[in-house]
Design a protein around this motif. Structure first.
Motif, PDB file in Angstrom:
ATOM      1  N   THR A 172      -9.197  34.858  67.043  1.00 52.38           N
ATOM      2  CA  THR A 172      -8.064  35.477  67.734  1.00 52.38           C
ATOM      3  C   THR A 172      -7.213  36.176  66.673  1.00 52.38           C
ATOM      4  N   ARG A 173      -6.228  36.932  67.146  1.00 57.79           N
ATOM      5  CA  ARG A 173      -5.392  37.642  66.170  1.00 57.79           C
ATOM      6  C   ARG A 173      -4.608  36.666  65.308  1.00 57.79           C
TER       7      ARG A 173
ATOM      8  N   THR B 200      -9.260  39.270  73.466  1.00 60.96           N
ATOM      9  CA  THR B 200      -8.195  38.802  72.573  1.00 60.96           C
ATOM     10  C   THR B 200      -8.686  38.644  71.137  1.00 60.96           C
TER      11      THR B 200
END
Ligand code: 6R9
Length: 647
Positions: A603-604, A629
């Protein structure tokens, strides 16, 4: 799912524990627990019978778990001395060696002498009440003597599975600051020697706190010797006598530590205490296996696992049963070994793991049917969910259709069975673990922690309301970790880490772990542990490990590995990584698949999305779910491409 129902076997229809009796007794256990447990206390011999039954809170502010607090007893007296009046000449243990020609039995009288001598040797080496003693032993009677000897003098044993590596052993020795190690020169399994003493020598290079090593001579192999540190058991045992006064122990005094894997960090030292654990092992062995005086009871587990503690040693011996202990493996000298042993020793109750059943099922019926199994009256399984196909084969081919199967769900943390059918009380559904043991209150919660209804069909995360005597008391040396691991996810409940379903008829079906714990051939492995082992290698940048369905092992170990800049993937590196895991943990954790990948799906915020990795390993490429995401969605394609090469 299976709608098939196998009614209570006719051989159990007159059993003391009918369905009606179970329901009444269960109701009493949860509605009037004080009265119920006061009755159950009679299963043990107490030096002082407890007045206080339990004192429990699962809340953070006043967290505590105590059972039978003012009771005093000794475990070895319960497992040995109290049987001497009526069972002195009854076999307590039947030992079947790795080689079929090696076998003998040990009566309760002989067990008494062996254990007292062993206890006196431990005292001579300086072991005192409360000291931690690490056992790293093969499956030989001396391992049982050593465990019981610890309980006789109030020492706390920590048995480390003989298949674990020196690294894993030293970690466990250091964690509980154990100054004593008991081992053997070698173990033998399937005709192959296991260098236990060598492994101890290696482990002790990084476990400097160990003062004494007691070594049992088993194969007679030459071993390295450190004068002043190492002692042969046979040298010391002739210097002591066969009488040893048992130490009176408080019910809440620590009895043993057993390390087990969790979803994070290094293995946890699960601590069990004296009175509650012993009563739980004793009661569940008696009820689940409908223990009878003439039984020959065989649990195929290793004493390095909790199943061996509760159902080779403490449960059966506390009940005065004959417990069979097997050193070897199911497929050596040939695939009929289990059935040959059953015929030879007239085993009546047989308790094994689904992974063994699946492996033997593949070898066909002949190895089974060529041996007489008419002594069998009850079968059991433990360790992982059993698939209905394996269940049916076990029932039909092994048990000739007349032996009920008790599919027992429980954990290292629970000390003994929590959900299981009782053979006289419950119709069986293949693949279901049946009903709660007395005093056990399972419930389901959804991912947000909301309780699901207590009746009717439902599926969710399995929690337990309230305590039972066999519950672990803490993670050794880390109360905070104990609370955080088991009581913080769903406040007020014990969280098992398992998912489960309850059907319309109230049967429980365990669906498997819902955390990052793998179950490989019934052995618990934390993905985090395997990842740490992989990243120790100088060429590895990052690793993520997931489980995937495996025909025999239940789950296999799939490792995604990113290499450092400039390092190329190769077969040699793949092998080196597999060796690395075996070295750090042991052969049980050997990776099945190593997939080299340029990146991991994150994920970020940098969290690895394991859901995607699991789906890819399972080859469920059509159901990867939302990948939007991800910091770099392109990584998924690379993973799918890489899969073809790795699998
Ligand atoms: C006794 C033991 C515990 C985990 C447990 C669960 C799985 C054990 C099972 C089962 C389905 C059964 N498990 N028995 N799953 N049906 N009858 O195995 O202890 O090594 O601590 O493992 O094993 O996932 O949470 P342990």
């Amino acid at each position: 799912m299976s709608e098939e129902i196998i009614p209570v076997a006719s051989s159990f229809s007159a059993s003391d524990m009918s369905g009606e009796r179970y329901r009444a007794r269960y109701a009493r256990s949860v509605q009037e627990p004080e009265a119920f447990w006061r009755e159950e206390l009679g299963r043990l011999d107490w030096i002082r019978r407890p007045e206080k039954i339990s004192d429990v809170s699962f809340n953070r502010q006043d967290f505590r778990i105590r059972w039978f607090e003012d009771g005093i007893l000794n475990v070895s007296v319960n497992c040995i001395d109290r049987h001497l009046e009526t069972r002195a000449n009854k076999p307590a243990l039947i030992w079947e060696g790795d080689h079929p020609a090696h076998h003998h039995s040990i009566t309760y009288r002989q067990l008494h002498d062996h254990v007292c001598r062993f206890a006196n040797v431990l005292k001579m080496l300086g072991v005192k009440k409360g000291d931690r003693v690490t056992l790293y032993m093969p499956m030989i009677p001396q391992a049982v003597f050593a465990m019981l000897a610890c309980t006789r003098i109030g020492a706390v044993h920590s048995v480390v599975f003989g298949g674990f590596s020196p690294e894993a052993l030293s970690g466990r020795i250091n964690d509980c600051q154990s100054e004593f190690v008991i081992t053997a020169d070698q173990g033998v399994r399937g005709g192959k020697a296991i260098p236990l003493k060598d492994n101890v020598d290696e482990a002790l290079k990084s476990a400097p706190g160990v003062k004494r090593v007691l070594c049992v001579k088993h194969t007679g192999a030459n071993v390295h010797w450190e004068e002043g540190r190492d002692y042969w058991y046979h040298d010391l045992s002739i210097q002591v006598d066969a009488h040893c006064e048992p130490e009176p122990m408080g019910a809440e005094d620590p009895m043993f530590i057993l390390y087990t894997s969790g979803s994070t960090g290094k293995p946890k030292g699960v601590l069990h205490t004296t009175g509650g654990y012993l009563l739980w092992a004793t009661m569940t062995h008696a009820l689940t296996f409908d223990a009878r005086e003439s039984d020959i009871f065989w649990c195929t587990a290793d004493i390095g696992w909790v199943t061996g503690h509760s159902y080779i040693v403490y449960g059966p011996l506390s009940n005065g049963a004959t417990s069979l202990m097997f050193e070897g493996v199911p497929t050596w000298p040939d695939a009929s070994r289990f059935w040959q042993v059953i015929e030879k020793h007239k085993v009546s109750v047989f308790y094994t793991a689904p992974t063994a059943i699946r492996a033997l099922m593949r070898l066909g019926d002949d190895p089974v049917t060529k041996h007489d199994r008419s002594s069998l009256r009850l079968l059991g399984t433990v360790g992982e969910p059993i698939n209905p196909e394996a269940w049916r084969w076990y029932h039909k081919t092994v048990g000739e259709g007349h032996c009920p199967i008790v599919d027992t769900w429980w954990q290292t943390e629970t000390g003994g069975h929590l959900i299981t059918p009782l053979p006289g009380a419950h119709d069986l559904k293949p693949g279901s673990a049946g009903f709660p043991m007395f005093g056990v209150q399972p419930a389901l919660v959804d991912n947000e922690g909301k309780r699901l209804p207590d009746s009717g069909a439902a599926e969710g995360n399995l929690v337990l309301l309230g305590s039972w005597p066999g519950q672990m008391r803490t993670v050794y040396g880390d109360d905070q970790r104990f609370f955080d691991t088991y009581f913080s996810t769903y406040p007020g409940y014990y969280f098992t880490g398992d998912g489960a379903r309850r059907d319309e008829d109230g049967y429980w079906w365990i669906t498997g772990r819902v955390d990052d714990v793998l179950n490989v051939s019934g052995h618990r492995l934390g993905t985090a542990e395997i990842e740490s082992a992989l990243v120790l290698h100088a060429d590895v940048a990052e690793a993520a490990v997931v489980g995937y369905p495996h025909d025999i092992k239940g789950q296999g170990v799939w490792c995604y590995v990113t290499l450092n800049e400039g390092v190329a993937a190769s077969e040699a590196l793949e092998k080196a990584l597999k060796d690395q895991v075996r070295k750090e943990i042991g052969p049980v954790a050997s990776p099945d698949v190593i997939q080299f990948t340029p990146g991991l799906p994150k994920t970020r915020s940098g969290k690895i999305m394991r859901r995607i990795l699991r789906k890819i390993a399972e080859n469920e490429l059509g159901s990867l779910g939302d990948t939007s995401t991800l910091a770099d969605p392109g990584v998924v394609e690379a993973l799918i491409e890489g899969r073809a090469k790795a699998a």
